[in-house]
Write a protein that holds these residues in place. Structure first.
Motif, PDB file in Angstrom:
ATOM      1  N   ASP A 278       0.757  -1.347  -0.243  1.00  0.00           N
ATOM      2  CA  ASP A 278      -0.074  -0.122  -0.070  1.00  0.00           C
ATOM      3  C   ASP A 278       0.845   1.092   0.094  1.00  0.00           C
ATOM      4  O   ASP A 278       0.263   2.119  -0.258  1.00  0.00           O
ATOM      5  N   GLY A 279       2.225   0.858   0.125  1.00  0.00           N
ATOM      6  CA  GLY A 279       3.064   2.356   0.023  1.00  0.00           C
ATOM      7  C   GLY A 279       2.979   3.052   1.347  1.00  0.00           C
ATOM      8  O   GLY A 279       3.695   4.162   1.425  1.00  0.00           O
ATOM      9  N   ILE A 280       2.544   2.293   2.431  1.00  0.00           N
ATOM     10  CA  ILE A 280       2.742   2.956   3.607  1.00  0.00           C
ATOM     11  C   ILE A 280       3.942   3.015   4.314  1.00  0.00           C
ATOM     12  O   ILE A 280       4.637   3.912   4.769  1.00  0.00           O
ATOM     13  N   ILE A 281       4.576   1.717   4.195  1.00  0.00           N
ATOM     14  CA  ILE A 281       6.017   1.421   4.615  1.00  0.00           C
ATOM     15  C   ILE A 281       6.817   1.910   3.485  1.00  0.00           C
ATOM     16  O   ILE A 281       6.594   1.075   2.398  1.00  0.00           O
ATOM     17  N   SER A 282       7.819   2.925   3.505  1.00  0.00           N
ATOM     18  CA  SER A 282       8.877   3.104   2.330  1.00  0.00           C
ATOM     19  C   SER A 282       9.986   2.459   2.365  1.00  0.00           C
ATOM     20  O   SER A 282      10.304   2.028   1.230  1.00  0.00           O
ATOM     21  N   ALA A 283      10.341   1.843   3.347  1.00  0.00           N
ATOM     22  CA  ALA A 283      11.586   1.082   3.557  1.00  0.00           C
ATOM     23  C   ALA A 283      11.760   0.393   5.047  1.00  0.00           C
ATOM     24  O   ALA A 283      11.120   0.486   5.807  1.00  0.00           O
ATOM     25  N   ILE A 284      12.521  -0.783   5.069  1.00  0.00           N
ATOM     26  CA  ILE A 284      12.814  -1.457   5.997  1.00  0.00           C
ATOM     27  C   ILE A 284      14.244  -1.638   6.506  1.00  0.00           C
ATOM     28  O   ILE A 284      15.002  -1.870   5.428  1.00  0.00           O
ATOM     29  N   ALA A 285      14.665  -1.587   7.879  1.00  0.00           N
ATOM     30  CA  ALA A 285      16.050  -1.815   8.317  1.00  0.00           C
ATOM     31  C   ALA A 285      15.850  -2.695   9.211  1.00  0.00           C
ATOM     32  O   ALA A 285      15.075  -2.439  10.237  1.00  0.00           O
ATOM     33  N   THR A 286      16.611  -4.074   9.319  1.00  0.00           N
ATOM     34  CA  THR A 286      16.546  -5.072  10.278  1.00  0.00           C
ATOM     35  C   THR A 286      17.739  -5.783  10.522  1.00  0.00           C
ATOM     36  O   THR A 286      18.679  -5.377   9.884  1.00  0.00           O
ATOM     37  N   ASN A 287      17.779  -6.768  11.064  1.00  0.00           N
ATOM     38  CA  ASN A 287      19.109  -7.458  11.372  1.00  0.00           C
ATOM     39  C   ASN A 287      19.081  -8.837  10.825  1.00  0.00           C
ATOM     40  O   ASN A 287      18.361  -9.063   9.961  1.00  0.00           O
ATOM     41  N   GLY A 288      20.217  -9.681  10.940  1.00  0.00           N
ATOM     42  CA  GLY A 288      20.412 -10.852  10.218  1.00  0.00           C
ATOM     43  C   GLY A 288      19.499 -11.824  10.536  1.00  0.00           C
ATOM     44  O   GLY A 288      19.107 -12.709   9.798  1.00  0.00           O
ATOM     45  N   ALA A 289      18.936 -12.076  11.514  1.00  0.00           N
ATOM     46  CA  ALA A 289      17.854 -12.816  12.152  1.00  0.00           C
ATOM     47  C   ALA A 289      16.664 -12.838  11.231  1.00  0.00           C
ATOM     48  O   ALA A 289      16.026 -13.638  11.106  1.00  0.00           O
ATOM     49  N   ALA A 290      16.241 -11.682  10.715  1.00  0.00           N
ATOM     50  CA  ALA A 290      15.059 -11.316  10.114  1.00  0.00           C
ATOM     51  C   ALA A 290      15.034 -12.161   8.655  1.00  0.00           C
ATOM     52  O   ALA A 290      14.002 -12.551   8.227  1.00  0.00           O
ATOM     53  N   ILE A 291      16.286 -12.122   8.210  1.00  0.00           N
ATOM     54  CA  ILE A 291      16.301 -12.936   6.961  1.00  0.00           C
ATOM     55  C   ILE A 291      15.993 -14.200   7.153  1.00  0.00           C
ATOM     56  O   ILE A 291      15.537 -14.986   6.309  1.00  0.00           O
ATOM     57  N   ILE A 292      16.421 -15.004   8.084  1.00  0.00           N
ATOM     58  CA  ILE A 292      16.255 -16.438   8.452  1.00  0.00           C
ATOM     59  C   ILE A 292      14.707 -16.684   8.692  1.00  0.00           C
ATOM     60  O   ILE A 292      14.416 -17.642   8.176  1.00  0.00           O
ATOM     61  N   HIS A 293      14.157 -15.870   9.536  1.00  0.00           N
ATOM     62  CA  HIS A 293      12.715 -16.156   9.780  1.00  0.00           C
ATOM     63  C   HIS A 293      11.998 -15.924   8.535  1.00  0.00           C
ATOM     64  O   HIS A 293      11.036 -16.702   8.057  1.00  0.00           O
ATOM     65  N   ASP A 294      12.323 -14.925   7.717  1.00  0.00           N
ATOM     66  CA  ASP A 294      11.536 -14.695   6.533  1.00  0.00           C
ATOM     67  C   ASP A 294      11.724 -15.739   5.484  1.00  0.00           C
ATOM     68  O   ASP A 294      10.970 -16.236   4.786  1.00  0.00           O
ATOM     69  N   PHE A 295      13.024 -16.217   5.308  1.00  0.00           N
ATOM     70  CA  PHE A 295      13.331 -17.189   4.290  1.00  0.00           C
ATOM     71  C   PHE A 295      12.537 -18.542   4.847  1.00  0.00           C
ATOM     72  O   PHE A 295      11.786 -19.286   4.030  1.00  0.00           O
ATOM     73  N   GLU A 296      12.696 -18.895   6.111  1.00  0.00           N
ATOM     74  CA  GLU A 296      11.803 -20.313   6.503  1.00  0.00           C
ATOM     75  C   GLU A 296      10.561 -20.228   6.555  1.00  0.00           C
ATOM     76  O   GLU A 296       9.888 -21.110   5.957  1.00  0.00           O
ATOM     77  N   LEU A 297       9.864 -18.903   6.726  1.00  0.00           N
ATOM     78  CA  LEU A 297       8.290 -18.913   6.595  1.00  0.00           C
ATOM     79  C   LEU A 297       8.058 -18.991   5.142  1.00  0.00           C
ATOM     80  O   LEU A 297       6.987 -19.410   4.459  1.00  0.00           O
ATOM     81  N   ALA A 298       8.896 -18.314   4.227  1.00  0.00           N
ATOM     82  CA  ALA A 298       8.575 -18.348   2.563  1.00  0.00           C
ATOM     83  C   ALA A 298       9.018 -19.701   2.111  1.00  0.00           C
ATOM     84  O   ALA A 298       7.895 -20.103   1.226  1.00  0.00           O
ATOM     85  N   TYR A 299       9.740 -20.451   2.637  1.00  0.00           N
ATOM     86  CA  TYR A 299      10.258 -21.826   2.051  1.00  0.00           C
ATOM     87  C   TYR A 299       9.209 -22.869   2.852  1.00  0.00           C
ATOM     88  O   TYR A 299       8.733 -23.828   2.121  1.00  0.00           O
ATOM     89  N   ALA A 300       8.988 -22.816   4.023  1.00  0.00           N
ATOM     90  CA  ALA A 300       8.240 -23.937   4.704  1.00  0.00           C
ATOM     91  C   ALA A 300       6.970 -23.600   5.544  1.00  0.00           C
ATOM     92  O   ALA A 300       6.236 -24.488   5.880  1.00  0.00           O
ATOM     93  N   GLY A 301       6.778 -22.342   5.687  1.00  0.00           N
ATOM     94  CA  GLY A 301       5.618 -21.768   6.064  1.00  0.00           C
ATOM     95  C   GLY A 301       5.659 -22.154   7.553  1.00  0.00           C
ATOM     96  O   GLY A 301       4.783 -21.864   8.482  1.00  0.00           O
TER      97      GLY A 301
END
Length: 202
Positions: free
Chosen positions: A77-100
């Protein structure tokens, strides 16, 4: 006369069944967390109305605890313009995208010597770091792109894939040695460092 912070006129009020979320939000007590939540909602709305940048800075927990669909919706929706986070975020994001599913039982995993040893997570994300370093791009951008290109089953709820798709900067600020994927044999400190430094500069 008593001087106290909480007064009857700041109490919550009941809401009727079927009330809107706005009604619920307005019914909350006008103090502490509820007041801060309303103030945040107003600030985000003002930023969006005035076409200014709303940078969501957080750790990994919003993704880990299941808020990805909301974050993805705010990105679309264009409300969040950008994200800054840590290394653990890509771990959880990948695992959720990969395995749910994500978030290991740390205690059980440590006692069995298997905590953080998922092959797929380490292989995918360490390869993404190498690709990002080779292309001179940031880790967040490449993780999002790779999740989409791999057509992971649950990619529609990936924060990084959504950010990539809508063109919103998503940066990862890694602390080398702090994430489970750094124990993986494919981990390349130089590549991780280059990719996260590109995100830091971005």
């Amino acid at each position: 006369t008593l001087s106290r912070l909480v007064r009857r006129d700041s109490f919550a009020s009941e809401v009727d069944a079927g009330a809107s979320f706005r009604d619920f939000l307005e019914s909350l007590p006008d103090m502490l967390g509820a007041a801060q939540l309303r103030e945040l909602a107003r600030a985000v709305a003002d930023v969006h109305r005035n076409k200014r940048t709303f940078l969501l800075m957080s750790g990994a927990h919003p993704i880990k605890v299941g808020l990805s669909p909301i974050i993805c919706g705010l990105l679309r929706d264009g409300i969040i313009s950008a994200i800054a986070t840590n290394g653990a975020a890509i771990i959880h994001d990948f695992e959720l995208a990969y395995a749910g599913r994500t978030s290991e039982d740390v205690g059980a995993g440590l006692s069995e010597g298997i905590f953080g040893m998922a092959r797929e997570t380490g292989a995918f994300l360490n390869r993404a770091a190498k690709v990002a370093a080779a292309e001179g791009k940031g880790l967040g951008e490449i993780v999002g792109r790779e999740i989409l290109e791999a057509k992971l089953k649950f990619r529609e709820q990936s924060v990084f894939a959504t950010a990539y798709r809508v063109g919103a900067p998503a940066t990862i600020h890694v602390t080398v040695g702090a994430d489970i994927i750094h124990m993986h044999p494919d981990a390349d400190g130089a590549a991780i460092g280059a990719a996260t430094m590109a995100d830091f500069h971005r």
